[in-house]
Design a protein around this motif. Structure first.
Motif, PDB file in Angstrom:
ATOM      1  N   GLN A   1       0.757   5.514   0.260  1.00  0.00           N
ATOM      2  CA  GLN A   1      -0.024   6.683   0.652  1.00  0.00           C
ATOM      3  C   GLN A   1       0.693   7.928   0.140  1.00  0.00           C
ATOM      4  OE1 GLN A   1      -3.031   7.287   2.554  1.00  0.00           O
ATOM      5  NE2 GLN A   1      -2.620   9.360   1.791  1.00  0.00           N
TER       6      GLN A   1
ATOM      7  N   THR B   1       0.835  -1.199   0.000  1.00  0.00           N
ATOM      8  CA  THR B   1       0.000   0.000   0.000  1.00  0.00           C
ATOM      9  C   THR B   1       0.870   1.250   0.000  1.00  0.00           C
ATOM     10  OG1 THR B   1      -1.807  -1.086   1.185  1.00  0.00           O
ATOM     11  CG2 THR B   1      -1.737   1.316   1.274  1.00  0.00           C
TER      12      THR B   1
ATOM     13  N   VAL C   1      -8.887   6.712  -3.344  1.00  0.00           N
ATOM     14  CA  VAL C   1      -8.349   5.373  -3.132  1.00  0.00           C
ATOM     15  C   VAL C   1      -8.493   4.552  -4.415  1.00  0.00           C
ATOM     16  CG1 VAL C   1      -8.496   3.263  -1.767  1.00  0.00           C
ATOM     17  CG2 VAL C   1      -8.950   5.484  -0.688  1.00  0.00           C
TER      18      VAL C   1
ATOM     19  N   SER D   1      -3.462   5.321  -2.108  1.00  0.00           N
ATOM     20  CA  SER D   1      -4.313   6.371  -1.556  1.00  0.00           C
ATOM     21  C   SER D   1      -3.635   7.713  -1.806  1.00  0.00           C
ATOM     22  CB  SER D   1      -4.528   6.147  -0.057  1.00  0.00           C
ATOM     23  OG  SER D   1      -5.358   7.147   0.490  1.00  0.00           O
TER      24      SER D   1
ATOM     25  N   GLU E   1      -7.839   0.679  -5.838  1.00  0.00           N
ATOM     26  CA  GLU E   1      -7.609  -0.703  -5.418  1.00  0.00           C
ATOM     27  C   GLU E   1      -7.219  -1.582  -6.613  1.00  0.00           C
ATOM     28  OE1 GLU E   1      -7.790  -1.707  -2.323  1.00  0.00           O
ATOM     29  OE2 GLU E   1      -9.187  -0.419  -1.214  1.00  0.00           O
ATOM     30  N   ASN E   2      -6.545  -2.687  -6.288  1.00  0.00           N
ATOM     31  CA  ASN E   2      -6.196  -3.704  -7.286  1.00  0.00           C
ATOM     32  C   ASN E   2      -5.424  -3.121  -8.470  1.00  0.00           C
ATOM     33  OD1 ASN E   2      -7.579  -5.762  -5.796  1.00  0.00           O
ATOM     34  ND2 ASN E   2      -9.512  -4.966  -6.609  1.00  0.00           N
TER      35      ASN E   2
ATOM     36  N   ARG F   1      -0.491  -2.413  -4.766  1.00  0.00           N
ATOM     37  CA  ARG F   1      -1.817  -2.928  -5.112  1.00  0.00           C
ATOM     38  C   ARG F   1      -2.909  -1.943  -4.696  1.00  0.00           C
ATOM     39  NH1 ARG F   1      -3.142  -7.847  -6.440  1.00  0.00           N
ATOM     40  NH2 ARG F   1      -5.023  -7.798  -5.131  1.00  0.00           N
ATOM     41  N   ARG F   2      -2.609  -1.145  -3.680  1.00  0.00           N
ATOM     42  CA  ARG F   2      -3.567  -0.154  -3.192  1.00  0.00           C
ATOM     43  C   ARG F   2      -2.844   1.185  -3.064  1.00  0.00           C
ATOM     44  NH1 ARG F   2      -5.887   1.986   1.715  1.00  0.00           N
ATOM     45  NH2 ARG F   2      -8.173   2.024   1.617  1.00  0.00           N
TER      46      ARG F   2
END
Length: 238
Positions: free
Chosen positions: A85, A83, A151, A120, A153-154, A117-118
């Motif tokens: 940020q 992830t 956000v 933000s 995702e994937n 993968r994610r």
């Protein structure tokens, strides 16, 4: 200090000053060789809103200033597992992704995904949510908000996320030394979050001027080719 021409102008306006014996006892012998060249990149002391009065520096200015820049750079993008940020929309390279920012010239930010993968992305307060658009791997997507963050995702390795939005130019007034004989109201012009001008200007030639940023008022970002470095560790996990 980043502008050699400005330093030379200030130096010429100041003229030569006598180095007193007391100064030499405190600071060591005076040095006159390549002073301007050796001063490039240092941080100055005691600035006013638009200038630095008769520029001088102390060791703490450059030591703490460079550390402060590192903290801002480190906090601009943080990673945990798969992830990422993104906290500030500035150019930044990292293990999971790279950020290309066109601000403050254009309202455009491109995230080049490498292993996240994610993702933000914190969106600044001045961006109108109704006008922001997102494109992932060439396809427009519906925005997924979590507070002030977008956000995604994937996300796959190699995907590029492009965010576009209008850049607003605004002005704000600030009062310095209020209720004193040195009270002064300054008008600051911003493009997005970036201050591109301050008025009234300090016209004293022995002072080093700041925020001379007319070039940042253009609506096309200048492009440069750079080799980016991704650090293996943090100096301080703050």
């Amino acid at each position: 200090l980043t502008n050699r021409d400005l330093i030379e102008n200030v130096s010429a306006a100041c003229g030569e000053s006598e180095f007193h014996a007391g100064d030499q006892a405190s600071y060591g012998p005076a040095v006159t060789e390549d002073v301007i060249e050796r001063s490039m990149g240092i941080f100055l002391s005691n600035s006013k809103p638009t200038s630095v009065h008769i520029p001088f520096t102390m060791l703490c200015c450059t030591g703490n200033g460079t550390q402060g820049i590192y903290y801002a750079w480190e906090g601009a993008l943080r990673e945990s597992g798969d992830t990422a940020q993104v906290n500030m929309l500035i150019n930044r390279a990292a293990k999971l992704l790279d950020v290309d920012s066109y601000l403050p010239y254009e309202g455009k930010v491109v995230l080049h995904n490498k292993a996240a993968r994610r993702i933000s992305v914190r969106i600044p307060f001045w961006v109108d949510r109704k006008e922001i658009r997102a494109n992932v791997a060439g396809n427009s997507v519906v925005l997924d908000w979590l507070g002030n963050n977008l956000v995604f995702e994937n996300i796959k390795p190699g995907d590029a996320i492009t965010l576009t939005f209008p850049v607003k130019e605004t002005t704000s007034k600030y009062t310095v030394n209020a209720h004193s004989d040195q009270e002064q109201v300054y008008t600051c012009t911003f493009r997005g979050s970036t201050c591109v001008d301050i008025s009234p200007r300090d016209e004293v030639k022995t002072n080093y001027p700041m925020y001379l940023r007319d070039h940042m008022k253009k609506d096309k970002a200048p492009m440069k080719t750079k080799t980016r470095f991704v650090s293996e560790k943090k100096i301080l996990n703050w």
